[in-house]
Scaffold this motif. Structure first.
Motif, PDB file in Angstrom:
ATOM      1  N   PRO A  75      -4.568   4.990   3.019  1.00 54.43           N
ATOM      2  CA  PRO A  75      -3.712   4.283   2.514  1.00 54.43           C
ATOM      3  C   PRO A  75      -4.346   2.966   1.462  1.00 54.43           C
ATOM      4  O   PRO A  75      -5.853   3.284   1.018  1.00 54.43           O
ATOM      5  CB  PRO A  75      -3.908   2.493   3.423  1.00 54.43           C
ATOM      6  N   GLN A 135       0.539   5.398   1.155  1.00 53.95           N
ATOM      7  CA  GLN A 135       0.323   6.888   1.901  1.00 53.95           C
ATOM      8  C   GLN A 135       0.617   7.863   1.506  1.00 53.95           C
ATOM      9  O   GLN A 135       1.608   7.889   2.018  1.00 53.95           O
ATOM     10  CB  GLN A 135      -0.476   5.902   3.664  1.00 53.95           C
ATOM     11  N   TYR A 173       0.690  -1.306   0.149  1.00 52.32           N
ATOM     12  CA  TYR A 173      -0.186  -0.050   0.071  1.00 52.32           C
ATOM     13  C   TYR A 173       0.893   1.655  -0.196  1.00 52.32           C
ATOM     14  O   TYR A 173       1.309   1.294   0.496  1.00 52.32           O
ATOM     15  CB  TYR A 173      -0.777   0.158   0.841  1.00 52.32           C
TER      16      TYR A 173
END
Lengths: 110, 114
Positions: free
Chosen positions: B43, B37, B35
């Motif tokens: 995220p 972010q 992920y």
């Protein structure tokens, strides 16, 4: 499509109770997760609801209504360390990846 | 302490550099995730590996190249990144992809591209 909504910010007092709401519209909805994330740190798993009802874990509880597309996270006996962002996330069908809401920044004040 | 370990914790790289992010878990999980972010954002999924095979690529630019050498390891190879790629990169794992269980996140790598 999918949409996950939660309030951007909330403020509460130490020792109080706070409820963070989350509404979702997700095709093939499977389950609803809550994560806590302190600034600059990784999300930490708090709770997981698949069926309707309340799941309780110590000071934290989470509720799900699948028919209403609604969940809430309830935090009791708030402590200063509970100041963090709380992320609502959904999983869909047979897909394990989570789709996150934008998060609710909770500030706990003395 | 998290059971998903990511290295390095911080990384600064130039736009012409090649670097790799590493992730390791020993929980026997068969699904692993990358992920991305950005600050004050949730995220966003980049890649999913299930049983060491790439299952999902969320239209990520080719300057990001994932690799899963075995069931415990996940790498993200970086090449010719842009300043806008600066972000927190989170690795996560779950018991299996279709099981619907929680994802367990590592502490992330804070990447700065100069």
């Amino acid at each position: 499509g999918q949409n996950i909504d939660q309030p951007t910010e909330m403020t509460a007092t130490e020792g109080a109770i706070v409820q963070i709401n989350c509404t979702y519209q997700t095709s093939g909805f499977n389950g609803l997760f809550w994560y806590q994330q302190h600034a600059g740190e990784a999300p930490t798993f708090l709770s997981y609801n698949v069926l309707d009802g309340l799941e309780e874990k110590g000071r934290f509880s989470s509720f799900l209504s699948r028919s209403k597309g609604y969940s809430y996270l309830l935090l009791k006996e708030l402590q200063m360390k509970d100041s963090a962002s709380y992320l609502c996330a959904c999983s869909r069908g047979s897909q394990g990846n989570l789709i996150f809401g934008k998060g609710t920044k909770l500030s706990v004040k003395p | 302490d998290t059971e998903v370990t990511q290295t390095p914790k911080h990384l600064v790289m130039g736009m012409t550099n090649k670097k790799s992010l590493k992730c390791e878990q020993h929980m026997g999980h068969r699904a692993m995730y990358w992920y991305k972010q950005k600050a004050k954002k949730p995220p966003e999924l980049m890649f999913v590996y299930s049983y060491e095979k790439l299952s999902i690529n969320e239209s990520v630019p080719s300057r990001f190249s994932p690799e899963c050498p075995n069931s415990s390891l996940l790498n993200l190879h970086l090449h010719a990144l842009q300043p806008e790629d600066s972000a927190l990169y989170l690795c996560a794992s779950s018991q299996d992809y279709a099981g619907g269980g929680p994802l367990h996140f590592g502490n992330g790598t804070r990447l700065t591209v100069t």
